[in-house]
Motif scaffolding. Structure first.
Motif, PDB file in Angstrom:
ATOM      1  N   PRO A 191      -0.084  -6.648   3.202  1.00 23.00           N
ATOM      2  CA  PRO A 191      -1.272  -5.394   3.296  1.00 23.00           C
ATOM      3  C   PRO A 191      -1.732  -5.216   4.178  1.00 23.00           C
ATOM      4  O   PRO A 191      -2.094  -7.035   5.305  1.00 23.00           O
ATOM      5  N   GLU A 192      -3.079  -4.380   5.027  1.00 28.50           N
ATOM      6  CA  GLU A 192      -3.897  -4.688   5.756  1.00 28.50           C
ATOM      7  C   GLU A 192      -4.850  -5.033   6.070  1.00 28.50           C
ATOM      8  O   GLU A 192      -5.553  -6.513   6.290  1.00 28.50           O
ATOM      9  N   ASN A 193      -4.805  -5.762   4.290  1.00 26.09           N
ATOM     10  CA  ASN A 193      -6.327  -6.531   3.432  1.00 26.09           C
ATOM     11  C   ASN A 193      -6.246  -8.010   3.290  1.00 26.09           C
ATOM     12  O   ASN A 193      -6.465  -8.998   3.067  1.00 26.09           O
ATOM     13  N   ARG A 194      -4.525  -8.463   3.820  1.00 25.93           N
ATOM     14  CA  ARG A 194      -4.240  -9.353   4.142  1.00 25.93           C
ATOM     15  C   ARG A 194      -3.794 -10.310   5.604  1.00 25.93           C
ATOM     16  O   ARG A 194      -3.392 -11.406   5.645  1.00 25.93           O
ATOM     17  N   LEU A 195      -3.969  -9.509   6.270  1.00 30.63           N
ATOM     18  CA  LEU A 195      -3.615 -10.039   7.893  1.00 30.63           C
ATOM     19  C   LEU A 195      -3.980 -11.139   7.942  1.00 30.63           C
ATOM     20  O   LEU A 195      -3.679 -12.270   9.075  1.00 30.63           O
ATOM     21  N   GLY A 196      -5.886 -11.609   7.479  1.00 35.06           N
ATOM     22  CA  GLY A 196      -6.625 -12.579   8.270  1.00 35.06           C
ATOM     23  C   GLY A 196      -5.259 -14.050   7.417  1.00 35.06           C
ATOM     24  O   GLY A 196      -5.395 -14.676   8.035  1.00 35.06           O
ATOM     25  N   GLU A 197      -4.923 -13.862   6.555  1.00 38.02           N
ATOM     26  CA  GLU A 197      -3.881 -15.106   6.009  1.00 38.02           C
ATOM     27  C   GLU A 197      -3.393 -16.096   7.295  1.00 38.02           C
ATOM     28  O   GLU A 197      -2.637 -16.882   6.988  1.00 38.02           O
ATOM     29  N   ARG A 245       4.019  -6.622   0.053  1.00 34.76           N
ATOM     30  CA  ARG A 245       4.395  -5.425   0.606  1.00 34.76           C
ATOM     31  C   ARG A 245       5.858  -5.368   0.921  1.00 34.76           C
ATOM     32  O   ARG A 245       6.371  -6.374   1.822  1.00 34.76           O
ATOM     33  N   ARG A 246       6.130  -4.253  -0.572  1.00 31.88           N
ATOM     34  CA  ARG A 246       7.801  -4.693   0.102  1.00 31.88           C
ATOM     35  C   ARG A 246       8.527  -3.942   0.496  1.00 31.88           C
ATOM     36  O   ARG A 246       7.809  -2.517   1.449  1.00 31.88           O
ATOM     37  N   LYS A 247       9.703  -3.635   0.741  1.00 32.15           N
ATOM     38  CA  LYS A 247      10.483  -2.444   1.607  1.00 32.15           C
ATOM     39  C   LYS A 247       9.972  -1.272   1.624  1.00 32.15           C
ATOM     40  O   LYS A 247       9.567  -0.443   2.754  1.00 32.15           O
ATOM     41  N   ASP A 248      10.262  -0.931   0.044  1.00 38.60           N
ATOM     42  CA  ASP A 248       9.653   0.196  -0.258  1.00 38.60           C
ATOM     43  C   ASP A 248       8.101   0.802  -0.248  1.00 38.60           C
ATOM     44  O   ASP A 248       7.599   1.796  -0.886  1.00 38.60           O
ATOM     45  N   GLY A 249       7.811  -0.047  -0.148  1.00 39.50           N
ATOM     46  CA  GLY A 249       5.818   0.335   0.319  1.00 39.50           C
ATOM     47  C   GLY A 249       5.313  -0.627  -1.072  1.00 39.50           C
ATOM     48  O   GLY A 249       3.839  -0.520  -0.954  1.00 39.50           O
ATOM     49  N   GLY A 250       5.604  -0.556  -2.432  1.00 39.05           N
ATOM     50  CA  GLY A 250       4.683  -1.418  -3.414  1.00 39.05           C
ATOM     51  C   GLY A 250       4.802  -2.188  -3.113  1.00 39.05           C
ATOM     52  O   GLY A 250       5.338  -3.551  -2.201  1.00 39.05           O
ATOM     53  N   LEU A 251       3.207  -3.077  -3.561  1.00 37.31           N
ATOM     54  CA  LEU A 251       2.846  -4.299  -3.456  1.00 37.31           C
ATOM     55  C   LEU A 251       3.408  -5.416  -4.930  1.00 37.31           C
ATOM     56  O   LEU A 251       3.385  -4.291  -5.904  1.00 37.31           O
ATOM     57  N   VAL A 252       3.774  -6.306  -3.882  1.00 38.57           N
ATOM     58  CA  VAL A 252       4.220  -7.443  -5.315  1.00 38.57           C
ATOM     59  C   VAL A 252       3.052  -8.996  -5.002  1.00 38.57           C
ATOM     60  O   VAL A 252       3.145  -9.277  -4.440  1.00 38.57           O
ATOM     61  N   PRO A 253       3.211  -9.387  -6.176  1.00 40.72           N
ATOM     62  CA  PRO A 253       2.313 -10.666  -6.120  1.00 40.72           C
ATOM     63  C   PRO A 253       3.635 -11.743  -5.696  1.00 40.72           C
ATOM     64  O   PRO A 253       4.614 -11.591  -6.387  1.00 40.72           O
ATOM     65  N   VAL A 254       3.387 -12.366  -4.738  1.00 45.43           N
ATOM     66  CA  VAL A 254       4.026 -13.486  -4.935  1.00 45.43           C
ATOM     67  C   VAL A 254       3.561 -15.195  -4.603  1.00 45.43           C
ATOM     68  O   VAL A 254       2.484 -15.348  -4.026  1.00 45.43           O
ATOM     69  N   SER A 255       4.688 -16.480  -4.550  1.00 43.31           N
ATOM     70  CA  SER A 255       3.883 -17.821  -4.584  1.00 43.31           C
ATOM     71  C   SER A 255       4.924 -17.742  -3.301  1.00 43.31           C
ATOM     72  O   SER A 255       6.009 -18.071  -2.945  1.00 43.31           O
ATOM     73  N   LEU A 256       4.161 -17.847  -1.960  1.00 39.40           N
ATOM     74  CA  LEU A 256       5.018 -18.456  -1.205  1.00 39.40           C
ATOM     75  C   LEU A 256       4.761 -19.716  -0.367  1.00 39.40           C
ATOM     76  O   LEU A 256       3.826 -20.447  -0.726  1.00 39.40           O
TER      77      LEU A 256
END
Length: 162
Positions: A2-8, A30-41
């Motif tokens: 997502p645009e607001n997470r580019l700094g990460e 962001r998923r391929k379908d455009g939806g946002l999903v919380p993830v642990s990386l």
């Protein structure tokens, strides 16, 4: 991303270039379908002869856990609200009862009577009558083990399973 997470990304890449791994970093992707999903990386550098040549990333969807945490927080807030209401009612019962008594024994008796009366009123929607006119526990209140139910002599029939 997502645009607001580019700094990460720049922070993650600087850690990887330094040869350090990023453990269990929670973020939004962001998923391929455009939806946002919380993830642990978890991101680890890939080395070749001591030189970082790439990165390995494991992303786990933590949507269910996040929903469960939100539900738990909502239930805790609701429980706190209800407990505060109970204390408020109790304080009001004591204050109201204290107006018409002269001794501590009379106060205790008046408070007990008011609380029993409130308990009976609270269980009116839970009770239903049998043909014989004896109170029977409804499905909503079957597991109620409150003393007020026992004092009202609410009984169970054989077809009322707990």
């Amino acid at each position: 991303m997502p645009e607001n997470r580019l700094g990460e990304e720049s922070e993650i890449l600087s850690q990887i270039r330094a040869g350090r791994r990023v453990d269990h970093f929670e973020t939004i992707r962001r998923r391929k379908d455009g939806g946002l999903v919380p993830v642990s990386l978890r991101i680890s550098p890939i080395h070749d002869d001591g030189v970082v040549i790439g990165a390995s990333k494991i992303a786990r969807d933590i949507s269910e856990r996040k929903r469960a945490e939100q539900q738990k927080d909502l239930l805790i807030r609701e429980m706190a609200h209800r407990v505060k209401n109970l204390f408020s009612v109790s304080s009001s019962v004591v204050a109201l009862s204290a107006k018409n008594v002269d001794t501590a024994v009379e106060l205790a008796s008046a408070v007990t009577a008011r609380l029993r009366s409130l308990a009976r009123r609270m269980h009116l929607p839970c009770r239903r009558r049998t043909v014989a006119g004896q109170a029977r526990v409804s499905p909503v209140c079957r597991r109620c083990s409150l003393l007020c139910c026992r004092r009202m002599r609410v009984t169970r029939r054989r077809d009322d399973r707990a």
